[in-house]
Design an enzyme around this catalytic site. Structure first.
Site, short mmCIF file in Angstrom:
data_model
loop_
_atom_site.label_atom_id
_atom_site.label_comp_id
_atom_site.label_asym_id
_atom_site.label_seq_id
_atom_site.Cartn_x
_atom_site.Cartn_y
_atom_site.Cartn_z
N LEU A 76 0.85 -1.20 0.00
CA LEU A 76 0.00 0.00 0.00
C LEU A 76 0.88 1.24 0.00
O LEU A 76 1.05 1.93 1.01
CB LEU A 76 -0.92 0.00 1.22
CG LEU A 76 -2.16 -0.88 1.12
CD1 LEU A 76 -3.13 -0.55 2.25
CD2 LEU A 76 -2.86 -0.76 -0.22
N HIS A 77 1.40 1.58 -1.18
CA HIS A 77 2.38 2.66 -1.30
C HIS A 77 1.83 4.01 -0.84
O HIS A 77 2.33 4.60 0.11
CB HIS A 77 2.83 2.79 -2.76
CG HIS A 77 3.32 1.53 -3.38
ND1 HIS A 77 4.54 0.94 -3.07
CD2 HIS A 77 2.76 0.71 -4.30
CE1 HIS A 77 4.71 -0.15 -3.80
NE2 HIS A 77 3.64 -0.32 -4.55
N ASP A 78 0.82 4.51 -1.51
CA ASP A 78 0.41 5.91 -1.32
C ASP A 78 -0.18 6.21 0.05
O ASP A 78 0.06 7.31 0.58
CB ASP A 78 -0.58 6.31 -2.43
CG ASP A 78 0.10 6.36 -3.79
OD1 ASP A 78 -0.60 6.19 -4.81
OD2 ASP A 78 1.34 6.53 -3.84
#
Ligand code: RIB
Ligand code: CA
Length: 311
Positions: A239-241
């Site tokens: 879950l990068h952002d």
């Protein structure tokens, strides 16, 4: 007093979860979203941004269209990760709210010029095209941001779009280089960190069990892309952002340091690579705080608890 923020974004599944997290946080006031071409073409990223706001019951927040293509040659997209519609398995009705009038780059500039100096934090969740264009048009805004928090790059981690480069940096390396040369107060959240927050089935189920529509939507957005399934090992999705928003809400979950970051803009082999000089060998001045560690369980506890407060 909530901190005013602007989110520059290319939704995108993980962008959408980041937007939901921001909307669930009383500590921040989302002044507007600026869509950029990245994961998908601009027409889709701006529509998805409006749809996610509507899902969360916040259609009054303005969405601006920013740049439709990068400063650098060629536009890469990530449909294989985010799906044809850009929101993975999640299908949202067309948004009723209309796109805000005016260019997103002008919204960035005018908002930063009108706000109290160093009061607004800018979050960049996609290619850095919009913020770079704003810095070309109004260089003084570099000194007016409270912080520029960028999801992108990699330090010791390999790239995810080429062996050397992360997607947001690779999609517009000239923009990234301009931003990191601008003296803006950058905090970089690279793959080294975001790969520590994998959306395992257990974590997804805890979000789905919230029972609200935004929890159900977030659970769908957190599912690994189809391309990752069926490879034997249990599929997961970084879950990068949302790490960018979590950093604003709970910086104590993060560790990092001041360092020089330079962006490769010449070599076809390493275009968009972030060269992070932890040992100070280059002699280049530190120009960013690079976060390298996160308390992953603390992140998912924060995300799940906050999503519970949405419709
Ligand atoms: O490399 C991950 C980044 O690229 C994320 O922002 C994702 O949404 C894509 O834009
Ligand atoms: Ca993104």
């Amino acid at each position: 007093m909530p901190r005013p923020i602007i989110i520059d974004t290319d939704p995108g599944t993980d962008d959408a979860v980041a937007i939901l997290l921001a909307l669930a946080a009383p500590e921040v006031e989302v002044m507007g979203l600026v869509a950029v071409a990245g994961n998908l073409p601009l027409a889709m990223t701006e529509r998805n941004a409006r749809s996610v706001l509507e899902l969360a019951g916040r259609p009054e927040i303005p969405v601006y269209a920013g740049c439709p293509r990068p400063m650098s040659p060629g536009l890469v997209a990530a449909v294989h990760v985010h799906g044809e519609g850009g929101l993975g398995q999640l299908e949202l009705p067309p948004p009723r709210a209309v796109l805000a009038r005016g260019h997103g780059v002008d919204f960035l500039i005018e908002t930063l010029r009108e706000a109290a100096p160093r009061s607004v934090k800018v979050c960049v969740l996609g290619p850095l095209t919009n913020i770079a264009t704003a810095l070309v048009k109004a260089p003084e805004i570099a000194g007016r941001m409270a912080e520029l928090v960028v999801m992108g790059g990699a330090s010791y981690a390999l790239g995810n779009t080429t062996p050397a480069a992360e997607f947001n940096m690779h999609a517009d390396p000239f923009a990234a280089a301009l931003v990191f040369d601008s003296s803006a107060p950058i905090t970089m959240i690279p793959l080294d960190l975001t790969h520590q927050v994998l959306s395992t089935p257990e974590r997804i189920e805890r979000v789905r069990a919230l029972g609200n529509r935004c929890g159900e939507a977030a659970a769908m957005l957190m599912e690994p892309p189809p391309a990752r399934r069926g490879r034997g090992r249990r599929p997961t999705y970084a879950l990068h952002d949302p790490c960018v928003i979590a950093y604003l809400l709970a910086p104590e979950l993060f560790e990092g340091g001041e360092v020089n970051v330079a962006i490769e803009t010449q070599s076809p082999l390493t275009l968009g690579m972030t060269v992070v000089d932890w040992r100070g060998i280059s002699g280049r001045r530190p120009n960013a705080r690079v976060m390298t560690r996160i308390d992953a369980d603390g992140f998912y506890t924060l995300l799940t608890e906050r999503l519970a407060g949405l419709p």
